[in-house]
Each structure stands twice: as C-alpha cells, then as structure tokens.
Design an enzyme around this catalytic site. Structure first.
Site, short mmCIF file in Angstrom:
data_model
loop_
_atom_site.label_atom_id
_atom_site.label_comp_id
_atom_site.label_asym_id
_atom_site.label_seq_id
_atom_site.Cartn_x
_atom_site.Cartn_y
_atom_site.Cartn_z
N ARG A 197 16.74 -30.65 40.51
CA ARG A 197 15.39 -30.59 39.92
C ARG A 197 14.32 -30.81 40.99
NH1 ARG A 197 13.35 -34.80 37.72
NH2 ARG A 197 15.35 -35.61 36.96
N TYR B 282 -6.01 -14.73 29.96
CA TYR B 282 -4.70 -14.65 29.33
C TYR B 282 -4.68 -15.62 28.14
CZ TYR B 282 0.15 -15.49 28.35
OH TYR B 282 1.34 -15.66 27.70
N ASP C 217 -6.14 -17.63 38.86
CA ASP C 217 -4.93 -16.92 38.45
C ASP C 217 -4.98 -15.54 39.10
OD1 ASP C 217 -3.01 -15.36 37.11
OD2 ASP C 217 -3.13 -16.62 35.32
N LYS D 162 5.40 -11.02 36.52
CA LYS D 162 4.73 -9.72 36.52
C LYS D 162 5.01 -8.95 37.82
CE LYS D 162 3.09 -10.90 32.47
NZ LYS D 162 3.13 -12.32 32.34
C1 LIG Z 1 -2.79 -13.45 33.87
C2 LIG Z 1 -1.60 -14.19 33.36
N1 LIG Z 1 -1.38 -15.44 33.75
C3 LIG Z 1 -0.33 -16.16 33.32
C4 LIG Z 1 0.56 -15.63 32.41
C5 LIG Z 1 1.70 -16.46 31.91
O1 LIG Z 1 2.85 -16.21 32.64
P1 LIG Z 1 4.34 -16.39 32.04
O2 LIG Z 1 4.48 -15.43 30.91
O3 LIG Z 1 5.20 -16.09 33.24
O4 LIG Z 1 4.47 -17.82 31.60
C6 LIG Z 1 0.40 -14.31 31.98
C7 LIG Z 1 1.37 -13.72 31.03
O5 LIG Z 1 1.16 -12.66 30.47
C8 LIG Z 1 -0.72 -13.58 32.46
O6 LIG Z 1 -0.97 -12.31 32.06
#
Ligand SMILES: Cc1ncc(COP(=O)(O)O)c(C=O)c1O
Length: 404
Positions: free
Chosen positions: A47, A104, A175, A200
């Site tokens: 971990r 998101y 992000d 992604k």
């Molecule tokens: C811009 C963005 N940030 C974070 C996330 C969250 O990521 P995860 O689905 O890997 O937890 C997403 C998911 O669609 C996203 O589009």
C-alpha cells in the site's frame, strides 16, 4: 528529450544483456525486510509502494515538467476521483474552494457532498470570466480549474488565474485530463498540483481505471503520498503496467484523435452554418469562433484536444418558437441510437470514438444544453466517423419531422 521520445524510452529496465525490455509486473503485497519500521526509502508494504508504479510515476512527472521527476514523481491512484479527493484534502476542514460551474460531474458531486458535511465550502464560478474568478478568490484556499472543461469545453486563462490565486494565498489545482501534458502543462503556467483521470488519454484503451496527482513541490507531494498510503486508494500493479503500455503510444494516438476532432468540428460547423444538418451549436476550442480560441492557442500546444460537442437541434415549432428542452434531448437521443460506428458510452480518451448526451445524468448542471452530445474522438478514419455522424443526424431530423 522530446515528450514523444520520453514516452517510448523512459521507464525501462537498464540495458543489460538478457534484461527484459519492459519492467515486469510486481504482483506482491509485501516486501522482505528485517529492520524495525523500515526507512522512508524502503518499500515495506504494497500500500506504500510498488516497483510497477515507479516507471509511470516518473514518466508522468517528467511529461508535466517537474524539474526532478525522480525526487518528486507523480502519484498514481486507484482512479481519477481518488486523486481528486486526495488533492481536496490538502486544505484544512472548513476551507473555501472556488470551482468551475461546469466541470466533470464527479468533481461537482464530491464538492457538494464535502460542502454538505462541512468539510469544505464551495463557490462555483464561470472560469472564462477571469475578472469574476479573481473577485471570488479572497479567503479561498483552493482554486480548482479544468481547462478545457468537461463537457462545455470552456478555457480558463491559466497564467492570469494562477497568479491571482497565489496572490490571494490559494493553491491552484488543475485537472489536465482533457488536454494531457502533451498539449498543456499547467505546472509551467503556475499551477501547484495537476490531477489526471489516467483512465482517459494516458492509458488510452478503455481498459483501466486509474488516476494521478502531480506536483513539483516536495512538501505537497509528501502530503499527497501520505494521504494515498493512509486512505489506501492505490493503483494495482497490473493497471500500472497497462497504463504505462498505453502511454507508449500517447503521442501517436493524440496526433490522430486531435486531427479527427478538429476536422469533425470543422465539418459540423460548416453543416450548421449552411443548415444541412440539424445542429444548433458546435463547441471546440480549435474553431476560430470558439469564445476562447485565442487564449487556447496561447496556452495549448500542438492541438486543442480530442473532444468536441455538437448540440442537436430539435427544429422549431409550427409557430417558429424555440424547441422545448425535451425535444432537443429526444432529437439527440435519436441521433445516438442511429449511430453505427460511434460507441454510446460514458468516458473518453480511448482509441475508439465514444458519444454521450451528458444531460442523461441527473448530476449534470441544467446550464449544459439538453441536446448536447459530447464526442470523444478516437483514431478511426475521419471519413468513417463523419459519415456515421452525418447519417445519424439526418435520421434524427427525419424522425423529428415524422413526429410533427
Ligand atoms: C475531467 C475528468 N476528471 C476526472 C475524472 C474522474 O476520473 P475517473 O473516472 O478515473 O475516476 C473524469 C472522468 O470522466 C473526467 O472526465
């Protein structure tokens, strides 16, 4: 080295006779050790560390421009949301967070729940309105940015906002999932922490759920690391291996998917202007008509991302009135159902093109148009993608006429 070369050559075992070309997957929950406690540089337990994390973590830090990626590697998490949650825990209970009104929806829902429990207080802003964001910063501990935003593809002025946030004493967290470090490097533009949904573009094949946090600040990195160890949202070694394998082709995949997005945006915008397809609006930062196109061109390099949105028009009523929200949603749903090549699914950033009407989720803000389709472009031939989109939009328009 150029990022294209780093992606391929970094994170490999030393070149020795009979050494493997790829780092093996370290499937172990613990590590042999005798001394009491074990020093900070020891592996100790699965971990706390895993050799399968090391390569992708150093590589991602290097891509995001961290000056010493070995000393301050990125941190992999079990998902993008786990990385986001860790970053939000950098500030004390009761802190104020400024966040985008469109982002998101997982972030928005998490902020709402942290707000409800009193963990944080949250103010949402239009991140394209730099003056308004700067005006909201007083007393804030975090300025959270997405650029481009999901799904509205709004672009934030990162240098101006990071400067103002630091002057107000706030951390800036960006992000960078949509742009990827190949297109935009928020740390170079002043951000303190970058988060990714590795799920992604970085992993790129819709077969891994993973996240990452990146910072050049050793103190912030140590706190994010401690959070990951204690809260336990770690990446599996197999997933880390898959993410690294996906990253090897990131530059090539992105080159194609961004070219596809740019061309589809151009064709859709032409069809909208000429009235040949039922399209109310096309959003893509690479279009000259995008409200922040000039800003995007300044801070994004080599492309404008691989996501565009098309707002499906429902057609006006008999008396020329605006179509109802439900009619736009129904027309967009009909177009999605008529698609043969595009995959109707949430997520983005894989080699296959995905489409989704975002307002199908209750958590999506009402200011996102009901008929908006988010198109995540993959690496297929652009003509096949366009032909499919065109026939589906025509089918939706025909269905629309039949119902009136
Ligand atoms: C811009 C963005 N940030 C974070 C996330 C969250 O990521 P995860 O689905 O890997 O937890 C997403 C998911 O669609 C996203 O589009």
């Amino acid at each position: 080295m150029h990022p294209e070369t780093l992606l391929v050559s970094a994170a490999r075992p030393a070149k020795e006779v009979d050494a493997p070309v790829n780092e093996p997957v370290h499937l172990t929950s613990t590590f042999v050790g005798w001394e009491a406690g074990g020093g900070a540089d020891r592996r100790v337990y699965g971990r706390m560390s895993n050799p399968s994390w090391d390569g992708p973590e150093e590589l991602l830090a290097a891509l995001e421009g961290v000056p010493d990626p070995q000393a301050t590697p990125a941190l992999l998490f079990s998902s993008g949301m786990a990385a986001i949650a860790a970053a939000l825990h950098l500030v004390p209970v009761g802190s104020r967070v400024i966040a985008p009104q469109h982002a998101y929806n997982g972030l928005t829902s998490l902020l709402e729940s942290m707000g409800d429990s009193g963990r944080l207080s949250v103010d949402q802003v239009d991140i394209t309105d730099t003056v308004a964001v700067v005006g909201a910063l007083e007393g804030a501990s975090i300025l959270w940015l997405e650029s481009p935003t999901n799904p509205m593809l709004e672009v934030a002025d990162l240098p101006a906002l990071t400067g103002a946030a630091h002057a107000a004493g706030a951390l800036v967290i960006v992000d960078n999932t949509f742009a990827t470090p190949l297109v935009q490097r928020p740390l170079d533009l002043g951000a303190d922490v970058v988060v990714h949904s590795v799920t992604k573009y970085l992993a790129g094949h819709s077969d891994v759920v993973m996240g990452a946090a990146v910072t050049a600040d050793p103190e912030l990195q140590a706190r994010l690391h401690a959070h990951r160890t204690l809260h336990g949202a770690i990446a599996g070694p197999m997933e880390a291996f898959l993410a690294l394998r996906g990253m090897r082709t990131l530059a090539l995949r992105l080159e194609r998917s961004q070219a596809n997005a740019a061309e589809l945006a151009r064709r859709a915008e032409t069809a909208r202007r000429e009235g040949t397809l039922p399209i109310a609006a096309v959003r893509y930062p690479g279009l000259a008509g995008h409200p922040q196109h000039a800003l995007a061109a300044r801070q994004m390099h080599g492309g404008f991302g691989s996501v565009l949105t098309v707002e499906v028009a429902a057609g006006s009523g008999e008396d020329g009135t605006e179509p109802a929200e439900d009619a736009s949603a129904a027309a967009a749903d009909a177009a999605v159902r008529a698609l043969r090549l595009w995959v109707p699914a949430t997520s983005l950033g894989g080699v296959e093109s995905l489409v989704e009407r975002r307002r199908r989720f209750a958590a999506e803000p009402r200011t996102v148009p009901a008929g908006l389709l988010r198109l995540s472009c993959g690496i297929e031939h652009v003509d096949d993608l366009w032909d499919d989109l065109e026939q589906a939009l025509r089918a939706a328009a025909a269905g629309n006429r039949a119902h009136r």
